[in-house]
Design a protein around this motif. Structure first.
Motif, PDB file in Angstrom:
ATOM      1  N   UNK A 251      31.492  25.727  31.830  1.00  0.00           N
ATOM      2  CA  UNK A 251      31.742  26.783  32.822  1.00  0.00           C
ATOM      3  C   UNK A 251      31.379  26.319  34.224  1.00  0.00           C
ATOM      4  N   UNK A 252      30.289  25.590  34.353  1.00  0.00           N
ATOM      5  CA  UNK A 252      29.855  25.142  35.674  1.00  0.00           C
ATOM      6  C   UNK A 252      30.715  24.015  36.226  1.00  0.00           C
ATOM      7  N   UNK A 253      31.491  23.350  35.361  1.00  0.00           N
ATOM      8  CA  UNK A 253      32.392  22.300  35.841  1.00  0.00           C
ATOM      9  C   UNK A 253      33.614  22.866  36.554  1.00  0.00           C
ATOM     10  N   UNK A 254      33.843  24.162  36.416  1.00  0.00           N
ATOM     11  CA  UNK A 254      34.972  24.803  37.101  1.00  0.00           C
ATOM     12  C   UNK A 254      34.608  25.026  38.562  1.00  0.00           C
ATOM     13  N   UNK A 255      35.536  24.791  39.510  1.00  0.00           N
ATOM     14  CA  UNK A 255      35.233  25.024  40.927  1.00  0.00           C
ATOM     15  C   UNK A 255      34.768  26.461  41.180  1.00  0.00           C
ATOM     16  N   UNK A 256      33.943  26.632  42.186  1.00  0.00           N
ATOM     17  CA  UNK A 256      33.332  27.932  42.470  1.00  0.00           C
ATOM     18  C   UNK A 256      34.369  29.027  42.717  1.00  0.00           C
ATOM     19  N   UNK A 257      35.440  28.688  43.443  1.00  0.00           N
ATOM     20  CA  UNK A 257      36.422  29.714  43.791  1.00  0.00           C
ATOM     21  C   UNK A 257      37.283  30.142  42.602  1.00  0.00           C
ATOM     22  N   UNK A 258      37.163  29.434  41.461  1.00  0.00           N
ATOM     23  CA  UNK A 258      37.913  29.809  40.267  1.00  0.00           C
ATOM     24  C   UNK A 258      37.052  30.526  39.229  1.00  0.00           C
ATOM     25  N   UNK A 259      35.815  30.866  39.606  1.00  0.00           N
ATOM     26  CA  UNK A 259      34.912  31.532  38.675  1.00  0.00           C
ATOM     27  C   UNK A 259      34.610  32.952  39.135  1.00  0.00           C
ATOM     28  N   UNK A 260      34.434  33.852  38.153  1.00  0.00           N
ATOM     29  CA  UNK A 260      34.047  35.232  38.449  1.00  0.00           C
ATOM     30  C   UNK A 260      32.673  35.581  37.899  1.00  0.00           C
ATOM     31  N   UNK A 261      32.309  35.021  36.760  1.00  0.00           N
ATOM     32  CA  UNK A 261      31.085  35.430  36.069  1.00  0.00           C
ATOM     33  C   UNK A 261      29.862  35.278  36.969  1.00  0.00           C
ATOM     34  N   UNK A 262      29.082  36.343  37.032  1.00  0.00           N
ATOM     35  CA  UNK A 262      27.858  36.326  37.817  1.00  0.00           C
ATOM     36  C   UNK A 262      28.018  36.769  39.255  1.00  0.00           C
ATOM     37  N   UNK A 263      29.244  36.845  39.756  1.00  0.00           N
ATOM     38  CA  UNK A 263      29.461  37.245  41.146  1.00  0.00           C
ATOM     39  C   UNK A 263      29.399  38.766  41.269  1.00  0.00           C
ATOM     40  N   UNK A 264      28.812  39.233  42.342  1.00  0.00           N
ATOM     41  CA  UNK A 264      28.715  40.669  42.591  1.00  0.00           C
ATOM     42  C   UNK A 264      29.785  41.097  43.587  1.00  0.00           C
ATOM     43  N   UNK A 265      29.962  42.397  43.717  1.00  0.00           N
ATOM     44  CA  UNK A 265      30.938  42.921  44.663  1.00  0.00           C
ATOM     45  C   UNK A 265      32.287  43.155  44.025  1.00  0.00           C
ATOM     46  N   UNK A 266      33.124  43.908  44.713  1.00  0.00           N
ATOM     47  CA  UNK A 266      34.444  44.285  44.207  1.00  0.00           C
ATOM     48  C   UNK A 266      35.478  43.226  44.589  1.00  0.00           C
ATOM     49  N   UNK A 267      35.276  42.044  44.068  1.00  0.00           N
ATOM     50  CA  UNK A 267      36.176  40.928  44.373  1.00  0.00           C
ATOM     51  C   UNK A 267      36.602  40.281  43.069  1.00  0.00           C
ATOM     52  N   UNK A 268      37.905  40.289  42.812  1.00  0.00           N
ATOM     53  CA  UNK A 268      38.433  39.630  41.625  1.00  0.00           C
ATOM     54  C   UNK A 268      38.685  40.583  40.475  1.00  0.00           C
ATOM     55  N   UNK A 269      39.656  40.209  39.628  1.00  0.00           N
ATOM     56  CA  UNK A 269      39.959  40.950  38.403  1.00  0.00           C
ATOM     57  C   UNK A 269      39.941  39.968  37.241  1.00  0.00           C
ATOM     58  N   UNK A 270      39.630  40.481  36.043  1.00  0.00           N
ATOM     59  CA  UNK A 270      39.486  39.630  34.864  1.00  0.00           C
ATOM     60  C   UNK A 270      40.858  39.168  34.378  1.00  0.00           C
ATOM     61  N   UNK A 271      41.020  37.860  34.181  1.00  0.00           N
ATOM     62  CA  UNK A 271      42.312  37.299  33.795  1.00  0.00           C
ATOM     63  C   UNK A 271      42.768  37.801  32.430  1.00  0.00           C
ATOM     64  N   UNK A 272      41.823  38.027  31.506  1.00  0.00           N
ATOM     65  CA  UNK A 272      42.212  38.352  30.136  1.00  0.00           C
ATOM     66  C   UNK A 272      42.660  39.766  29.891  1.00  0.00           C
ATOM     67  N   UNK A 273      42.730  40.619  30.913  1.00  0.00           N
ATOM     68  CA  UNK A 273      43.074  42.025  30.720  1.00  0.00           C
ATOM     69  C   UNK A 273      44.509  42.327  31.134  1.00  0.00           C
ATOM     70  N   UNK A 274      45.136  43.232  30.395  1.00  0.00           N
ATOM     71  CA  UNK A 274      46.516  43.627  30.681  1.00  0.00           C
ATOM     72  C   UNK A 274      46.629  44.281  32.058  1.00  0.00           C
TER      73      UNK A 274
END
Length: 467
Positions: A251-274
């Motif tokens: 998980x940590x090998x993924x670039x920061x801008x491509x990760x959501x887990x652990x980030x706070x605030x209303x930024x981003x949506x989960x890829x796995x959801x319809x």
């Protein structure tokens, strides 16, 4: 205490901690607490006919939830999340979802987070099966309205009749028309949104989507429910309360801008959801409307846009304006390193295809994966048990690739791969079509025929041993 006369009126009973249970009374709709450590115990009781009578007149009745369940379990009936839902207090959980949504008390559960490595490393946050049903209800109510009143006709992601192949075919038509039959100069531009799903501002998205719902949903009760679900689904911040199922170092090998887990605030949506796919199509429509107002013809798929350009100097100026507009209005950034602008004679790659004049070819990655898969499984099939155990899997894999390549100019490639299959261990077990589009297992090599032969040999050897 539950008396004998009250049991007939009781809809459902269940526990929510070690000391207490909730009681749902079907005659009046009340939910009451009951302490289990009194003189009378509480046992889970359910009378399905009472439940049905009291749940059919709701805004989203129980029958509708059973329909949504059947939709959600397609293609995942053997997966853990479905089995956990199906065999863990199934009816009680269905009633719980029905009640919570209709009473505006629904809160999403904890999600799961995992990493996928193909075709590239990506973080996926997916909801549990209970929440998947609510998301399916939400999309079923809103998506037809978006299709009819809002979405751009050249936006092709996760829409019925608008898959990746349709986008590529339409782009070929646009190139042909804009170049006047490949006689005039046109250029092909390609832009990409940086960290798209992780960059969607849900506060802006909820505000815009709520305005659309207020305008197009006429039923007041349904409108209030959809407005409630909009805020709950998109601003529940699943990245803050999800279970990681992949190694931390991956998980940590993924670039920061491509990760959501652990980030706070209303930024981003989960890829796995319809629902994430739906708001992505909605959110980018404003950007596509700007492109269309500038007179460009394009095809758009999730975060990739291929554009046919008549004047490349005008496009270079417009691109700077578009980037600034997206940053200001949608908080999205065009990827500075994924910029493409070439004459149409150079071709373009899009969604696994390469376009060259009037030819449509598969990407190098698809060709490489096809050749590698056939060579790998043929090498393993030199051991006979593997051959028989994987006949159906091999047939499905090869037919899937041949079906995809059938839409491209790939007669020589298909013939070459099919000939290599004929020359290998699998060649004796399959029938091949004349046009190299399909393979089928020979009747004598099916799993049933294989076991019949084995049993005959076993019976014969047993008979000889007894004699």
């Amino acid at each position: 205490m539950i008396s004998q006369q009250n049991i007939g009126k009781l809809g459902a009973v269940g526990e929510y901690n070690a000391n207490n249970a909730w009681l749902y009374y079907g005659n009046n709709g009340n939910i009451n607490n009951n302490n289990k450590y009194n003189s009378n115990g509480v046992r889970p009781v359910l009378e399905s006919h009472n439940v049905k009578e009291n749940f059919v007149n709701l805004m989203v009745p129980l029958d509708e939830w059973y329909r949504l369940y059947r939709i959600c379990k397609k293609n995942c009936s053997s997966k853990y999340l479905h089995l956990r839902f199906r065999y863990g207090w199934f009816v009680v959980r269905m009633i719980n979802i029905c009640y919570n949504v209709n009473e505006f008390e629904y809160v999403p559960m904890m999600s799961i987070c995992f990493m996928i490595e193909l075709p590239r490393l990506r973080e996926v946050i997916a909801a549990l099966f209970d929440d998947k049903m609510v998301q399916t209800l939400y999309c079923d109510k809103i998506m037809p309205l978006l299709e009819k009143n809002f979405l751009d006709p050249d936006s092709y992601a996760c829409r019925k009749g608008k898959g990746g192949l349709r986008a590529v075919i339409n782009l070929q038509e646009y190139i042909f028309e804009e170049s006047e039959g490949y006689t005039s100069d046109v250029w092909l531009a390609k832009v990409d949104i940086k960290g798209f799903f992780m960059s969607i501002d849900t506060e802006i998205g909820v505000k815009l989507l709520s305005g659309f719902i207020n305008e197009h949903v006429t039923d007041a009760r349904m409108r209030n429910l959809l407005l409630y679900l909009t805020r709950i689904i998109y601003q529940s911040m699943p990245q803050m309360h999800c279970i990681m199922q992949s190694p931390k170092e991956v998980h940590e090998s993924l670039p920061e801008y491509k990760r959501m887990k652990g980030k706070s605030g209303y930024k981003g949506v989960a890829i796995g959801n319809k629902t994430s796919q739906m708001i992505a199509a909605f959110y980018t429509t404003f950007y596509l409307q700007l492109l269309r107002s500038m007179g460009y013809r394009f095809v758009h798929y999730t975060d990739d846009t291929a554009i046919v350009v008549r004047d490349k100097d005008k496009w270079l100026a417009d691109r700077r304006y578009i980037a600034a507009w997206m940053e200001k209005e949608l908080r999205l950034t065009l990827h500075p390193k994924k910029v493409y602008l070439q004459h149409y004679s150079k071709g373009i790659e899009l969604l696994g295809y390469k376009l060259r004049f009037n030819r449509r070819l598969p990407s190098d990655r698809i060709v490489h994966n096809f050749r590698w898969k056939v060579a790998y499984m043929s090498r393993k099939a030199e051991v006979e048990p593997y051959l028989y155990a994987n006949l159906e899997h091999f047939m499905q894999t090869v037919n899937s690739y041949l079906g995809l390549l059938g839409w491209c100019n790939t007669a020589r490639l298909r013939h070459e791969v099919v000939e290599s299959i004929k020359a290998g261990p699998y060649g004796k077990a399959f029938l091949f079509s004349d046009d190299d589009h399909k393979i089928n297992i020979k009747p004598s090599y099916t799993r049933t025929a294989h076991y019949i032969r084995k049993n005959k040999q076993r019976k014969k050897s047993l008979k000889l041993w007894v004699m």
